[in-house]
Write a protein that holds these residues in place. Structure first.
Motif, PDB file in Angstrom:
ATOM      1  N   ASP A 364       0.838  -1.200   0.000  1.00 38.66           N
ATOM      2  CA  ASP A 364       0.000   0.000   0.000  1.00 38.66           C
ATOM      3  C   ASP A 364       0.875   1.253   0.000  1.00 38.66           C
ATOM      4  O   ASP A 364       1.891   1.319   0.700  1.00 38.66           O
ATOM      5  N   THR A 515      -1.864   4.801  -3.688  1.00 37.51           N
ATOM      6  CA  THR A 515      -2.824   3.754  -4.060  1.00 37.51           C
ATOM      7  C   THR A 515      -4.064   3.818  -3.183  1.00 37.51           C
ATOM      8  O   THR A 515      -5.102   3.245  -3.520  1.00 37.51           O
ATOM      9  N   LYS A 516      -3.951   4.482  -2.023  1.00 39.38           N
ATOM     10  CA  LYS A 516      -5.103   4.694  -1.156  1.00 39.38           C
ATOM     11  C   LYS A 516      -4.828   5.928  -0.326  1.00 39.38           C
ATOM     12  O   LYS A 516      -3.678   6.377  -0.203  1.00 39.38           O
TER      13      LYS A 516
END
Length: 520
Positions: A364, A515-516
């Protein structure tokens, strides 16, 4: 509108061998919104200080405006904010002495001056200040507070508004976004878009695109001025760079061909000349003429080769080459690294963030977003194991090795050698990364405390890239970092795909890398 004329400017801090600028000449208009772009440590802030008259230099700088610099020191920070703004903007300071004298001898003139002091561009001064701060979406209640109680972001907006309210001044704005969150940067960009007459040093690409109409770029061998914003400048630079790279390849081939042609022509001339001897030669004059002709051709080819070499020398001088960086990522034996459930964060007894629910898994790339003061750095410190008051559940995998880049660089000092030894990173790898981040070798012998702000941040980034880690925590890693290095770091994170949690207000970087995200 007037112009700022720079002619044959040369400046060095130490010796002629350490020139920051050498015979630099250009001109800019005082109604431009000028973005100032260049590598860290190449002289952007130095040039602004030269405009301010802080250093002696060779050459000339001529301007029909007064220069004001941001950020500037405010001495009495405990004073009321409104009073401080009035002191900064007053074009009336030169009248104050006359007002004192008039109070004693000429009451009528005192009244006229007082009226001028109170009114400015059709507004009473207080109303004018409120109108200006409204454009920056500043809560007007802060005008009644002491300046030292304001956040750094509020101070930035106050100082810039005050400077823009002054008359006949040209602003030199040095890195105004470093204490602003993403929303604050957008507000400031809109504000600067409505203004003119400034040089803006910034490395935030989206910010520059929104508020400038010209670019002043410090290249490796010169300074150039170009109309447009960051994106148009970077597009044109890429076109120029690609043209020079292709042209250089073409000239290398041409030089090789000319070298071979000159060698053959010279060899043929020697053979023909040698054939004049012996009884078999009937016309030695003709043979000598042919030999001279071939030698003349060889010399002509050699001249063409020298001209081509000269043309090649002018290429690639301003190419910003960036090497691919590497990270020392250690695989972790668990997929789940961090889990937060109904987490609340406190500063002393004040709740600053609540209802944080988050899982970070291997791979992540988490962007931690939120306004200034929302608890972003506090959250990172909690994950680092600091004693942070909180409620809720915070799970951090046992044995997790973390590499941390702090927001603050003010504590850095000493040699790079001592720094690498203190933090247990390989000195060769550490310095190699710094070289890849555009450090000159002569920087390695200097005390870190004398580095530019961008160079200090690169020291922390190089340490983080050199040390082995399962996860990386980076708190505003791009503060003061130049555009080319930002792109370089983006490409690194996209190539290596590390597990990372970062706080960063550069919109382009965050959109490219994350990505987040979590918004506090």
């Amino acid at each position: 509108m007037s112009q700022i004329l720079v002619n044959n400017l040369s400046f060095s801090y130490d010796t002629a061998y350490d020139m920051i600028f050498e015979n630099v000449s250009f001109q800019i208009d005082t109604d431009w919104k000028l973005g100032f772009i260049g590598r860290n440590g190449k002289g952007k802030t130095t040039f602004l200080n030269l405009l301010m008259g802080k250093y002696e230099y060779r050459g000339s700088i001529r301007a029909g405006v007064n220069f004001d610099y941001f950020p500037f020191e405010i001495e009495d920070i405990e004073r009321n904010t409104l009073d401080l703004i009035k002191d900064i903007i007053a074009p009336f300071k030169e009248w104050e002495k006359e007002m004192e004298e008039c109070l004693l001898s000429n009451i009528d003139r005192y009244g006229q001056l007082l009226e001028l002091y109170q009114q400015h561009d059709g507004y009473i001064i207080d109303e004018l200040i409120q109108k200006e701060l409204g454009k920056l979406k500043v809560d007007l209640d802060i005008l009644t507070r002491p300046f030292n109680t304001l956040s750094f972001g509020e101070r930035t907006k106050i100082m810039l508004a005050a400077l823009f309210l002054k008359k006949n001044n040209f602003l030199l704005i040095d890195e105004p976004t470093n204490h602003l969150d993403m929303e604050g940067r957008e507000i400031l960009a809109d504000y600067l878009q409505s203004k003119k007459g400034f040089i803006l040093v910034s490395h935030d690409r989206a910010f520059l695109d929104k508020c400038i109409d010209h670019v002043l770029s410090i290249n490796r061998t010169n300074i150039e001025v170009e109309k447009g914003n960051y994106s148009s400048w970077y597009h044109n630079k890429r076109l120029r760079d690609n043209y020079e790279i292709e042209k250089n390849k073409q000239l290398i081939k041409e030089i090789s061909s000319l070298s071979e042609a000159a060698r053959r022509a010279g060899s043929w001339s020697d053979k023909i000349e040698a054939s004049k001897t012996g009884n078999h030669v009937f016309d030695r004059g003709y043979v000598g003429h042919q030999a001279a002709k071939m030698m003349k051709r060889a010399k002509a080819i050699e001249r063409r080769k020298l001209n081509t070499l000269e043309e090649k020398k002018d290429l690639l001088k301003n190419i910003e080459e960036t090497e691919a960086l590497k990270m020392n990522i250690i695989p972790f034996h668990k997929k789940r690294l961090i889990e937060l459930e109904d987490l609340s964060l406190f500063y002393e007894n004040k709740k600053i963030a609540s209802n944080i629910n988050l899982t970070v898994k291997s791979g992540d790339r988490l962007a931690i977003r939120g306004k200034n003061g929302s608890g972003k750095t506090t959250l990172l410190k909690l994950l680092l194991g600091k004693d942070i008051k909180h409620r809720g559940r915070a799970y951090i995998a046992s044995g997790l090795k973390i590499s941390y880049v702090s927001q603050d660089t003010s504590w850095l000092e000493g040699s790079l050698k001592d720094f690498s030894f203190k933090y247990g990173v390989d000195e060769t790898i550490f310095k190699t990364i710094l070289r890849q981040l555009d450090f000159e070798r002569d920087q390695f012998d200097k005390d870190i405390r004398y580095f530019s702000q961008g160079q200090k941040k690169k020291v922390l980034l190089a340490k983080s890239l050199a040390e082995p880690a399962h996860i990386f925590f980076w708190d505003e890693p791009l503060n003061f970092i130049d555009v080319f290095s930002r792109i370089q770091i983006e490409e690194l994170l996209l190539a290596y795909k590390p597990t990372i949690a970062f706080i960063e207000h550069d919109k382009v970087f965050t959109k490219s890398v994350a990505t987040k995200e979590i918004y506090l």
